[in-house]
Design a protein around this motif. Sequence first.
Motif, mmCIF file in Angstrom:
data_model
loop_
_atom_site.group_PDB
_atom_site.id
_atom_site.type_symbol
_atom_site.label_atom_id
_atom_site.label_comp_id
_atom_site.label_asym_id
_atom_site.label_seq_id
_atom_site.Cartn_x
_atom_site.Cartn_y
_atom_site.Cartn_z
ATOM 1 N N LEU A 484 2.764 -144.207 -26.086
ATOM 2 C CA LEU A 484 2.022 -143.643 -27.215
ATOM 3 C C LEU A 484 2.496 -142.224 -27.485
ATOM 4 N N ASP A 485 2.499 -141.899 -28.723
ATOM 5 C CA ASP A 485 2.988 -140.590 -29.148
ATOM 6 C C ASP A 485 1.935 -139.515 -28.887
ATOM 7 N N VAL A 486 2.410 -138.398 -28.397
ATOM 8 C CA VAL A 486 1.602 -137.182 -28.331
ATOM 9 C C VAL A 486 2.386 -136.090 -29.048
ATOM 10 N N ASN A 487 1.663 -135.101 -29.473
ATOM 11 C CA ASN A 487 2.293 -134.050 -30.262
ATOM 12 C C ASN A 487 3.004 -133.090 -29.324
ATOM 13 N N ASP A 488 4.244 -133.442 -28.959
ATOM 14 C CA ASP A 488 5.017 -132.618 -28.039
ATOM 15 C C ASP A 488 6.310 -132.113 -28.656
ATOM 16 N N ASN A 489 6.491 -132.251 -29.949
ATOM 17 C CA ASN A 489 7.678 -131.748 -30.638
ATOM 18 C C ASN A 489 7.232 -130.917 -31.827
ATOM 19 N N ALA A 490 7.691 -129.697 -31.857
ATOM 20 C CA ALA A 490 7.356 -128.804 -32.966
ATOM 21 C C ALA A 490 8.205 -129.142 -34.178
ATOM 22 N N PRO A 491 7.671 -128.975 -35.363
ATOM 23 C CA PRO A 491 8.485 -129.228 -36.560
ATOM 24 C C PRO A 491 9.592 -128.197 -36.692
ATOM 25 N N GLU A 492 10.647 -128.566 -37.383
ATOM 26 C CA GLU A 492 11.784 -127.669 -37.594
ATOM 27 C C GLU A 492 12.407 -127.995 -38.931
ATOM 28 N N PHE A 493 13.262 -127.077 -39.379
ATOM 29 C CA PHE A 493 13.924 -127.292 -40.666
ATOM 30 C C PHE A 493 14.713 -128.598 -40.647
ATOM 31 N N ALA A 494 14.707 -129.308 -41.773
ATOM 32 C CA ALA A 494 15.455 -130.555 -41.868
ATOM 33 C C ALA A 494 16.955 -130.321 -41.766
ATOM 34 N N ARG A 495 17.397 -129.131 -42.157
ATOM 35 C CA ARG A 495 18.824 -128.763 -42.073
ATOM 36 C C ARG A 495 18.922 -127.246 -42.083
ATOM 37 N N PHE A 496 20.101 -126.759 -41.968
ATOM 38 C CA PHE A 496 20.329 -125.316 -42.059
ATOM 39 C C PHE A 496 20.264 -124.894 -43.527
#
Length: 798
Positions: A484-496
Amino acid sequence: MWTSGRMSNAKNLFGLGVSLYFWGLMDLTTTVLSGSARPLFDGQEDNLSDKLHQRMKRSWVWNQFFVLEEYTGTDPLYVGKLHSDMDRGDGSIKYILSGEGAGIVFTIDDTTGDIHAIQRLDREERSQYTLRAQALDRRTGRPMEPESEFIIKIQDINDNEPKFLDGPYVASVPEMSPVGTSVIQVTATDADDPTYGNSARVVYSILQGQPYFSVDSRTGLIRTALMNMDREAKEYYEVIIQAKDMGGQLGGLAGTTTVNITLSDVNDNPPRFPQKHYQMSVLESAPVSSTVGRVVAKDLDEGINAEMKYSLVDGDGLDVFDINTDPNYQVGIITVRKPLSFESKKSYTLKVEGANPHLEMRFLNLGPFRDTTTVHISVEDVDEPPVFEPSIYFVEVPEDVEIGTTIQIISAKDPDVTNNSIRYSIDRSSDPGRFFYVDITSGALMTARPLDREDISWHNITVLATELNNPSQVGSVSVTVKVLDVNDNAPEFARFYEAFVCENAKAGQLIQTVSAIDKDDPPEGQHFYYSLAPEAANNPNFTLRDNQDNTAWILTRRSGFRQHEQSTFYLPILISDNGRPVLSSTGTLTVHVCSCDEEGMVMSCNAEAYVLPVSLSRGALIAILACVFVLLVLVLLILSMRRQRKQPYIIDEEENIHENIVRYDDEGGGEEDTEAFDIAAMWNPREAQLVVKNRQDMLPEIESLSRYVPQACVMDNNVHNYVLAKLYEADMDLWAPPFDSLQTYMFEGNGSVAESLSSLQSVTTDSDQSYDYLTDWGPRFKKLAEMYGATDSSGALW
């Protein structure tokens, strides 16, 4: 005129003479009426005109002769005599014979005109001969009579027996047929003349085959003569039929033939089981559709009349067993319909019926054409592999579960009566990453490595259960683990992102749209929130607008940008997700100030310095690659030097290695060896983190498991959790010694019900320590009780 005559001797029959006279008279009439009279001599043609109106003298008609066939005498057979009216008996006339058989079969005396047969004649080969006669003047050779034709007919005698040209015959007739049923018609032929006498009149009779069959004497039709002829009693009959000519009278010739008659089968015998009780056995491990045994109902009939249909009509195993009919051998094959269990039911009883599907109405009174038998089936016990309950497992585990956490209890049992102990294991081909571990005795499935849904979201492992007393009996169950997924990855820009702003840009102008991605997958969907980082919240140059659709706009806050004042701006942007807990990251947007034309098209900006030329020369590319290669060599050299600085891994007698277990035979000493590892971690892992003893030359190897092992578990899995955590640490730390060695972890546990027996703690008490309880501990503590136990008033030691 030609005449014929016969000598009256013993060779000629009176009847033949009468026939000759009759035929001669008839031929004479024919000759006269047909106007076939011819001149007697060719030399008298001139006088014929004078004699046309004169009446001709009648003479004997000579143009047919009869002779018996099959003459066996030694002398030539006299046939007849030719004579011309011109013959005066002085020998001046010469007779000549020509035509069929002249000179070979028949000869003529040229002086007297006597005709003889010089060969045996057979009417069946040839019934008549046509010859020609000529009378010549012996002196001149001139014809005295015109050439005339006559016939010699061969008279038949009974010299051929009847023959069956189509024999021997083969016929069949249904058994139990009524009397007079036609079987077959036989025909005999006789080569003798059927128009003369009885030589060819055949009469049929039966020589062999009575009283079963009869034959019609005139037609040769064979019929049944006995009722209720049973094929099962006698199937084949050989009948001999005789055909006799002369109407069957004495002296007639006879011929015989054989008629092989077979009684064809009819369904006149009901089926019967030779046994009223069958005993069979089957292993409880027999698969579905496997054969248990065979039953057969005997039927004396054959072919379609012996076809059988088997069925189960009663019993307590109708839903467990089935029966099928083998069409080739007409046997009933009992098969397994459902899985068997010796522990559930040890025997079954079936009632089997065998019946003829094809019946004949006229024989129903001989029935019934069905029979039943009883079949007893015993189920034999076999050592079966363990069985899991349930037969499949589905487990949902959050990806941040701690190592050593029990996620499922896998349960299997031995279906046999003995109920052997079970040992559990994991089929490592189903878990190559070794993410899980199962307790060998309890079946507790635990995590052995951290789980990452973003890496592997599903695990399909196979847990094996092996009987302790018979390792060959292995059961398996599929365990599907959903991470099951937990929120362990922060969002980041889709590209540079890299933006450009013109010097003549106005305030509020859109220069860039940014979006983000997140490796997590929340159930309610991704939603990102954008804002300027706290350190750029009051940025005077740019502002951010969150579009509430997972994108954001970067807008200018002012106008009047100048390249020579500042050519590049770095704008930190804070991106947050909607998970629990909320995770965020900061991405930097690089903004270059460029000079643009009036339409806003970029002409030049400092950003060109960051972009490589569109095309590089070959020399420049080689130089860049050479620099990269030199850098790689330097990095590898530095890494190798750092590794050489580490303590060598050659085990010395005076050096200690982590995880090294030293055994002493004496009870004292060994204080120096405790520096080799933290012995406190062995005693109590929960207190290890408070008493970590670091060495300068080696990294500590044993740490507390309090962060891995949950304090409250369904089972007491401290040892498992401890070992799993240490194994994971050893797997992850590739630089820690010892390399490829057997690491032994000793764990004493959480405590003893007897508490501590050490006397070191006795100094902390002011009162005397009582050891009277030692006497209750049994013989093993007798010596200790004698040393520390109290004595009674009599001085006896307890």
